[in-house]
Write a protein that holds these residues in place. Sequence first.
Motif, PDB file in Angstrom:
ATOM      1  N   UNK A  58      42.431  31.892  20.623  1.00 26.91           N
ATOM      2  CA  UNK A  58      43.688  32.199  21.307  1.00 26.91           C
ATOM      3  C   UNK A  58      43.652  33.583  21.961  1.00 26.91           C
ATOM      4  N   UNK A  59      43.082  34.573  21.265  1.00 29.06           N
ATOM      5  CA  UNK A  59      43.034  35.920  21.876  1.00 29.06           C
ATOM      6  C   UNK A  59      42.052  35.971  23.047  1.00 29.06           C
ATOM      7  N   UNK A  60      40.915  35.305  22.900  1.00 30.31           N
ATOM      8  CA  UNK A  60      39.925  35.286  23.986  1.00 30.31           C
ATOM      9  C   UNK A  60      40.553  34.641  25.231  1.00 30.31           C
ATOM     10  N   UNK A  61      41.214  33.497  25.043  1.00 31.47           N
ATOM     11  CA  UNK A  61      41.790  32.775  26.189  1.00 31.47           C
ATOM     12  C   UNK A  61      42.932  33.559  26.828  1.00 31.47           C
ATOM     13  N   UNK A  62      43.781  34.157  25.997  1.00 31.12           N
ATOM     14  CA  UNK A  62      44.914  34.915  26.533  1.00 31.12           C
ATOM     15  C   UNK A  62      44.413  36.114  27.330  1.00 31.12           C
ATOM     16  N   UNK A  63      43.407  36.786  26.811  1.00 28.44           N
ATOM     17  CA  UNK A  63      42.888  37.974  27.510  1.00 28.44           C
ATOM     18  C   UNK A  63      42.201  37.571  28.821  1.00 28.44           C
ATOM     19  N   UNK A  64      41.502  36.425  28.797  1.00 31.25           N
ATOM     20  CA  UNK A  64      40.769  35.973  29.992  1.00 31.25           C
ATOM     21  C   UNK A  64      41.714  35.709  31.170  1.00 31.25           C
ATOM     22  N   UNK A  65      42.957  35.312  30.851  1.00 34.20           N
ATOM     23  CA  UNK A  65      43.939  35.010  31.915  1.00 34.20           C
ATOM     24  C   UNK A  65      44.202  36.222  32.794  1.00 34.20           C
ATOM     25  N   UNK A  66      44.115  37.406  32.215  1.00 36.38           N
ATOM     26  CA  UNK A  66      44.488  38.623  32.947  1.00 36.38           C
ATOM     27  C   UNK A  66      43.312  39.328  33.606  1.00 36.38           C
ATOM     28  N   UNK A  67      42.119  38.776  33.457  1.00 36.20           N
ATOM     29  CA  UNK A  67      40.950  39.474  34.016  1.00 36.20           C
ATOM     30  C   UNK A  67      40.895  39.314  35.523  1.00 36.20           C
ATOM     31  N   UNK A  68      40.473  40.383  36.189  1.00 38.41           N
ATOM     32  CA  UNK A  68      40.304  40.316  37.635  1.00 38.41           C
ATOM     33  C   UNK A  68      38.793  40.222  37.901  1.00 38.41           C
ATOM     34  N   UNK A  69      38.356  39.034  38.294  1.00 41.85           N
ATOM     35  CA  UNK A  69      36.921  38.776  38.477  1.00 41.85           C
ATOM     36  C   UNK A  69      36.630  38.566  39.955  1.00 41.85           C
ATOM     37  N   UNK A  77      32.081  41.789  39.709  1.00 40.47           N
ATOM     38  CA  UNK A  77      32.995  42.865  39.322  1.00 40.47           C
ATOM     39  C   UNK A  77      34.028  42.364  38.317  1.00 40.47           C
ATOM     40  N   UNK A  78      34.244  43.196  37.291  1.00 43.15           N
ATOM     41  CA  UNK A  78      35.278  42.908  36.300  1.00 43.15           C
ATOM     42  C   UNK A  78      36.277  44.054  36.382  1.00 43.15           C
ATOM     43  N   UNK A  79      37.508  43.729  36.742  1.00 46.67           N
ATOM     44  CA  UNK A  79      38.546  44.755  36.913  1.00 46.67           C
ATOM     45  C   UNK A  79      38.005  45.935  37.734  1.00 46.67           C
ATOM     46  N   UNK A  80      37.341  45.577  38.835  1.00 44.24           N
ATOM     47  CA  UNK A  80      36.786  46.525  39.820  1.00 44.24           C
ATOM     48  C   UNK A  80      35.554  47.310  39.353  1.00 44.24           C
ATOM     49  N   UNK A  81      35.041  47.040  38.162  1.00 41.00           N
ATOM     50  CA  UNK A  81      33.808  47.708  37.711  1.00 41.00           C
ATOM     51  C   UNK A  81      32.631  46.753  37.910  1.00 41.00           C
ATOM     52  N   UNK A  82      31.523  47.286  38.407  1.00 43.82           N
ATOM     53  CA  UNK A  82      30.331  46.456  38.631  1.00 43.82           C
ATOM     54  C   UNK A  82      29.676  46.133  37.287  1.00 43.82           C
ATOM     55  N   UNK A  83      29.694  44.860  36.902  1.00 45.15           N
ATOM     56  CA  UNK A  83      29.124  44.453  35.610  1.00 45.15           C
ATOM     57  C   UNK A  83      27.903  43.543  35.802  1.00 45.15           C
ATOM     58  N   UNK A  84      27.332  43.565  37.006  1.00 43.75           N
ATOM     59  CA  UNK A  84      26.235  42.643  37.358  1.00 43.75           C
ATOM     60  C   UNK A  84      25.092  42.710  36.351  1.00 43.75           C
TER      61      UNK A  84
END
Length: 222
Positions: A58-69, A77-84
């Motif tokens: 439940x926490x993983x899914x709820x948090x994933x909803x708000x991610x900016x990918x 990019x994850x929340x504007x940070x390069x995570x390549x």
Amino acid sequence: MANAIPVIAIDGPSASGKGTVAQLVATELGFHYLDSGALYRIVALATQQKNIAWDNASEVSAYAKDLHIQFTGDQVYLNNADVSDAIRSEQMGKGASEVAVHASLRAVLLNLQHSFRQAPGLVADGRDMGSVVFPDAPLKIFLTASTEVRAQRRYQQLLGKNQIANYADILLDLQQRDARDQGRAAAPLIMPTDALLLETDNLTISAAVSFILEKYWHKMQK
Ligand code: C5P
């Protein structure tokens, strides 16, 4: 109404080489490319950064909803940070396969994956592209290789990047990941009945690409 934008779904186990093949097919056709595994890797990284346990559905899914990918060329990019690079570690591969067991997370990522279906077409690479995400894809490929060949490829890949690699560890890790991907209840790795099997133990990358392009042109002519 059927979606007129074609999708080539390429599914298969870890380290089968499907990512490389799928990207080349997309380039040849001028299609968009979806690396769905990257989405699960991003969720693994983001939740780890937030101290959310990978087995907490439940926490993983709820948090994933708000991610900016965002995908820009080869960069992720994850929340504007390069995570390549960060998402490509063996640890994030393991984390991805742990968060991927949650049906609630898979539901969260569904719309995002559908949004990649844009003209003139999409090549989608993953585990459930043909079975769940794009069941109406006109061409479905199940690309695989023996565990030993896949472990050998991953081993060479790591050596090529000057990383420490142990063949026996890699083989064990692949076997565990296969078991998790095939054995989970939500969207397990299966070969859809309408998919074509592409076994690449003795096949070069360019031969695999040619096989898929040929099948695609053949389908489109019908
Ligand atoms: O393809 P890649 O190795 O980057 O995928 C990492 C993990 O993400 C896989 O082992 C699998 O558990 C999960 N995955 C998935 N469904 C997809 C793509 C990846 O469950 N469509």
